[in-house]
Design a protein around this motif. Structure first.
Motif, PDB file in Angstrom:
ATOM      1  N   CYS A   1       0.949  -1.298  -0.170  1.00 11.54           N
ATOM      2  CA  CYS A   1       0.384   0.115   0.104  1.00 11.54           C
ATOM      3  C   CYS A   1       1.142   1.106  -0.225  1.00 11.54           C
ATOM      4  CB  CYS A   1      -0.877  -0.047   1.332  1.00 11.54           C
ATOM      5  SG  CYS A   1      -2.657  -1.052   1.386  1.00 11.54           S
ATOM      6  N   ALA A   2       1.884   1.283   1.108  1.00  9.24           N
ATOM      7  CA  ALA A   2       2.579   2.379   0.742  1.00  9.24           C
ATOM      8  C   ALA A   2       3.102   2.406  -0.697  1.00  9.24           C
ATOM      9  CB  ALA A   2       3.864   2.800   2.399  1.00  9.24           C
ATOM     10  N   LEU A   3       4.081   0.973  -1.152  1.00  9.05           N
ATOM     11  CA  LEU A   3       4.837   1.971  -2.202  1.00  9.05           C
ATOM     12  C   LEU A   3       3.361   2.425  -3.351  1.00  9.05           C
ATOM     13  CD1 LEU A   3       7.395  -1.073  -2.104  1.00  9.05           C
ATOM     14  CD2 LEU A   3       7.680   0.935  -2.046  1.00  9.05           C
ATOM     15  N   THR A   4       2.498   1.407  -3.185  1.00  8.49           N
ATOM     16  CA  THR A   4       1.794   1.933  -4.316  1.00  8.49           C
ATOM     17  C   THR A   4       1.167   3.431  -4.447  1.00  8.49           C
ATOM     18  OG1 THR A   4       1.072   0.072  -4.457  1.00  8.49           O
ATOM     19  CG2 THR A   4      -1.015   1.250  -6.179  1.00  8.49           C
ATOM     20  N   ASP A   5       1.090   4.004  -3.205  1.00  6.06           N
ATOM     21  CA  ASP A   5       0.220   5.172  -2.999  1.00  6.06           C
ATOM     22  C   ASP A   5       1.645   6.164  -2.835  1.00  6.06           C
ATOM     23  OD1 ASP A   5      -1.969   4.513  -1.748  1.00  6.06           O
ATOM     24  OD2 ASP A   5      -0.898   4.663   0.380  1.00  6.06           O
ATOM     25  N   ALA A   6       3.052   6.003  -2.930  1.00  2.77           N
ATOM     26  CA  ALA A   6       3.900   7.059  -3.168  1.00  2.77           C
ATOM     27  C   ALA A   6       3.951   6.947  -4.517  1.00  2.77           C
ATOM     28  CB  ALA A   6       5.338   6.319  -2.481  1.00  2.77           C
ATOM     29  N   LEU A   7       4.062   5.719  -5.616  1.00  2.00           N
ATOM     30  CA  LEU A   7       4.042   5.885  -6.923  1.00  2.00           C
ATOM     31  C   LEU A   7       2.965   6.664  -7.429  1.00  2.00           C
ATOM     32  CD1 LEU A   7       5.227   4.480  -9.609  1.00  2.00           C
ATOM     33  CD2 LEU A   7       4.388   2.639  -9.644  1.00  2.00           C
ATOM     34  N   LEU A   8       2.165   6.514  -7.288  1.00  2.00           N
ATOM     35  CA  LEU A   8       0.941   7.291  -8.196  1.00  2.00           C
ATOM     36  C   LEU A   8       0.840   8.022  -7.313  1.00  2.00           C
ATOM     37  CD1 LEU A   8      -1.118   5.810  -9.574  1.00  2.00           C
ATOM     38  CD2 LEU A   8      -0.012   3.974  -8.535  1.00  2.00           C
ATOM     39  N   ILE A   9       1.066   8.807  -6.116  1.00  2.00           N
ATOM     40  CA  ILE A   9       0.962  10.239  -5.870  1.00  2.00           C
ATOM     41  C   ILE A   9       1.834  10.842  -6.623  1.00  2.00           C
ATOM     42  CG2 ILE A   9       2.011  11.584  -3.467  1.00  2.00           C
ATOM     43  CD1 ILE A   9       0.499   9.735  -2.340  1.00  2.00           C
ATOM     44  N   THR A  10       3.646  10.005  -6.688  1.00  2.00           N
ATOM     45  CA  THR A  10       4.705  10.963  -7.634  1.00  2.00           C
ATOM     46  C   THR A  10       4.061  11.146  -9.167  1.00  2.00           C
ATOM     47  OG1 THR A  10       6.262  10.174  -6.346  1.00  2.00           O
ATOM     48  CG2 THR A  10       6.683  11.000  -8.345  1.00  2.00           C
ATOM     49  N   LEU A  11       3.656  10.083  -9.120  1.00  2.00           N
ATOM     50  CA  LEU A  11       2.868  10.258 -10.557  1.00  2.00           C
ATOM     51  C   LEU A  11       2.229  11.629 -11.224  1.00  2.00           C
ATOM     52  CD1 LEU A  11       2.475   6.327 -11.544  1.00  2.00           C
ATOM     53  CD2 LEU A  11       4.183   8.267 -12.633  1.00  2.00           C
ATOM     54  N   SER A  12       1.022  11.469 -10.207  1.00  2.00           N
ATOM     55  CA  SER A  12      -0.414  12.505  -9.649  1.00  2.00           C
ATOM     56  C   SER A  12       0.562  13.974 -10.231  1.00  2.00           C
ATOM     57  CB  SER A  12      -0.989  12.182  -8.955  1.00  2.00           C
ATOM     58  OG  SER A  12      -0.572  12.707  -7.462  1.00  2.00           O
ATOM     59  N   VAL A  13       1.423  14.280  -9.211  1.00  2.00           N
ATOM     60  CA  VAL A  13       2.017  15.231  -9.791  1.00  2.00           C
ATOM     61  C   VAL A  13       3.036  15.630 -10.370  1.00  2.00           C
ATOM     62  CG1 VAL A  13       4.262  16.598  -8.028  1.00  2.00           C
ATOM     63  CG2 VAL A  13       2.195  15.490  -7.191  1.00  2.00           C
TER      64      VAL A  13
ATOM     65  N   MET B   1      -6.284  11.090  -6.194  1.00  2.00           N
ATOM     66  CA  MET B   1      -4.617  11.334  -7.231  1.00  2.00           C
ATOM     67  C   MET B   1      -5.011  12.527  -7.351  1.00  2.00           C
ATOM     68  SD  MET B   1      -2.762   9.361  -5.649  1.00  2.00           S
ATOM     69  CE  MET B   1      -3.459   9.565  -4.440  1.00  2.00           C
ATOM     70  N   VAL B   2      -5.884  12.946  -8.661  1.00  2.00           N
ATOM     71  CA  VAL B   2      -6.425  14.139  -9.356  1.00  2.00           C
ATOM     72  C   VAL B   2      -6.497  15.102  -8.928  1.00  2.00           C
ATOM     73  CG1 VAL B   2      -8.106  14.996 -11.216  1.00  2.00           C
ATOM     74  CG2 VAL B   2      -7.731  13.002 -11.164  1.00  2.00           C
ATOM     75  N   VAL B   3      -7.143  15.454  -7.266  1.00  2.00           N
ATOM     76  CA  VAL B   3      -6.855  16.709  -6.565  1.00  2.00           C
ATOM     77  C   VAL B   3      -5.486  16.417  -6.147  1.00  2.00           C
ATOM     78  CG1 VAL B   3      -7.889  17.383  -4.525  1.00  2.00           C
ATOM     79  CG2 VAL B   3      -9.380  16.131  -5.586  1.00  2.00           C
ATOM     80  N   ILE B   4      -4.763  16.002  -6.319  1.00  2.00           N
ATOM     81  CA  ILE B   4      -3.606  16.259  -5.571  1.00  2.00           C
ATOM     82  C   ILE B   4      -1.938  16.836  -6.495  1.00  2.00           C
ATOM     83  CG2 ILE B   4      -1.103  14.845  -4.557  1.00  2.00           C
ATOM     84  CD1 ILE B   4      -3.542  13.062  -2.808  1.00  2.00           C
ATOM     85  N   GLY B   5      -2.659  16.244  -7.753  1.00  2.00           N
ATOM     86  CA  GLY B   5      -2.148  16.843  -8.944  1.00  2.00           C
ATOM     87  C   GLY B   5      -2.609  17.936  -9.228  1.00  2.00           C
ATOM     88  N   ALA B   6      -4.006  18.426  -8.849  1.00  2.00           N
ATOM     89  CA  ALA B   6      -3.838  20.103  -9.113  1.00  2.00           C
ATOM     90  C   ALA B   6      -3.449  20.831  -8.265  1.00  2.00           C
ATOM     91  CB  ALA B   6      -5.537  20.014  -9.217  1.00  2.00           C
ATOM     92  N   LEU B   7      -3.295  20.307  -6.830  1.00  2.00           N
ATOM     93  CA  LEU B   7      -2.822  21.330  -5.388  1.00  2.00           C
ATOM     94  C   LEU B   7      -0.918  21.349  -6.357  1.00  2.00           C
ATOM     95  CD1 LEU B   7      -4.691  19.780  -2.543  1.00  2.00           C
ATOM     96  CD2 LEU B   7      -5.346  21.853  -3.664  1.00  2.00           C
ATOM     97  N   ALA B   8      -0.814  19.831  -6.728  1.00  2.00           N
ATOM     98  CA  ALA B   8       0.652  20.423  -6.963  1.00  2.00           C
ATOM     99  C   ALA B   8       1.303  21.795  -7.964  1.00  2.00           C
ATOM    100  CB  ALA B   8       1.104  19.141  -6.976  1.00  2.00           C
ATOM    101  N   ASP B   9      -0.412  21.952  -8.545  1.00  2.00           N
ATOM    102  CA  ASP B   9       0.207  22.669  -9.483  1.00  2.00           C
ATOM    103  C   ASP B   9       0.808  24.004  -9.491  1.00  2.00           C
ATOM    104  OD1 ASP B   9       0.050  20.997 -11.754  1.00  2.00           O
ATOM    105  OD2 ASP B   9      -2.079  21.375 -12.316  1.00  2.00           O
ATOM    106  N   SER B  10       0.571  24.412  -7.940  1.00  2.00           N
ATOM    107  CA  SER B  10       0.105  25.603  -7.321  1.00  2.00           C
ATOM    108  C   SER B  10       1.432  25.828  -6.181  1.00  2.00           C
ATOM    109  CB  SER B  10      -0.551  25.532  -6.312  1.00  2.00           C
ATOM    110  OG  SER B  10      -0.319  25.562  -5.407  1.00  2.00           O
ATOM    111  N   PHE B  11       2.451  24.641  -6.459  1.00  2.00           N
ATOM    112  CA  PHE B  11       3.598  24.793  -5.967  1.00  2.00           C
ATOM    113  C   PHE B  11       4.865  24.898  -7.389  1.00  2.00           C
ATOM    114  CE2 PHE B  11       1.422  23.277  -2.855  1.00  2.00           C
ATOM    115  CZ  PHE B  11       1.308  24.112  -1.438  1.00  2.00           C
ATOM    116  N   ALA B  12       4.549  24.527  -7.997  1.00  2.00           N
ATOM    117  CA  ALA B  12       5.947  24.754  -9.109  1.00  2.00           C
ATOM    118  C   ALA B  12       7.149  24.122  -8.303  1.00  2.00           C
ATOM    119  CB  ALA B  12       6.375  26.336  -9.405  1.00  2.00           C
ATOM    120  N   GLU B  13       7.813  24.902  -8.517  1.00  2.00           N
ATOM    121  CA  GLU B  13       9.172  23.802  -8.794  1.00  2.00           C
ATOM    122  C   GLU B  13       9.412  23.595  -7.194  1.00  2.00           C
ATOM    123  OE1 GLU B  13       9.669  27.979  -6.343  1.00  2.00           O
ATOM    124  OE2 GLU B  13       8.997  27.367  -7.972  1.00  2.00           O
TER     125      GLU B  13
END
Length: 210
Positions: A52-64, A138-150
């Protein structure tokens, strides 16, 4: 000096990611209910948490890094995950309801009936990937990550931290409540609650898909 350090963009991104992750993950959904039951049985819990931890980490990174682009390019992907999720959650909910009805639980009986490590790890993967709510997160996380740029990857690191913390809470909590579940009645109640959660989630997804 300390307040200035905490105010840096990197730290802000990480703390925001952690708060966001806890807000999204700290609920007793399908994955959480599965982990709790396996933890109470002391059955392959470390392997399940690792999956679960590895899957979450991978998909969170991909979403961002651009999961929104993928769902935009493949519109049917979201719908396919939704219907697979309905089927998967319904099946597990029915199995839990049957265990509660037939009184086939109890700590010793559950230990005997638990599947192999490979099956448990595949189930953990299924509860993660075949859950449309997970993909929505994941979509929400990806959207929020856009505001953090670098510093978006630091935001992702914060979300991953939250995921690991919640998984550890589930693992520790299941061990703390293990003595209570020496009684078969407690297992029947747990299985009944899990059945309600799973079938309720499936019904909610079905309503969205129709």
């Amino acid at each position: 000096m300390l307040s200035a350090t905490l105010a840096t963009p990197a730290v802000t991104a990480w703390l925001t990611g952690t708060a966001t992750g806890l807000g999204l993950f700290a609920v007793v959904g399908a994955q959480s209910a599965f982990i709790l039951r396996q933890g109470l049985m002391r059955a392959h819990l470390k392997s399940i948490i690792l999956v679960c931890a590895l899957t979450d980490a991978l998909l969170i990174t991909l979403s961002v890094l651009g999961l929104q682009l993928l769902t935009g390019m493949v519109p049917w992907l979201t719908q396919a995950v939704l219907w697979f999720g309905v089927a998967f959650l319904s099946w597990y909910g029915v199995q839990s309801a049957l265990r509660a009805w037939r009184a086939e639980s109890g700590l010793q009986a559950a230990k005997v009936a638990v599947p192999s490590r490979r099956a448990a790890m595949l189930a953990a993967l299924g509860f993660t990937l075949l859950n449309p709510h997970f993909w929505l997160d994941m979509v929400v996380i990806g959207a929020l990550a856009d505001s953090f740029a670098e510093t978006r990857l630091l935001f992702a690191g914060g979300v991953i931290t939250a995921s690991v913390l919640w998984l550890l809470v589930l693992a520790v909590g299941s061990r703390l409540f293990a003595p209570l579940f020496q009684k078969a009645t407690a297992w029947r109640v747990l299985d009944a609650l899990i059945a309600v959660v799973m079938i309720g989630l499936a019904a909610g997804l079905l309503a969205k898909g129709i």
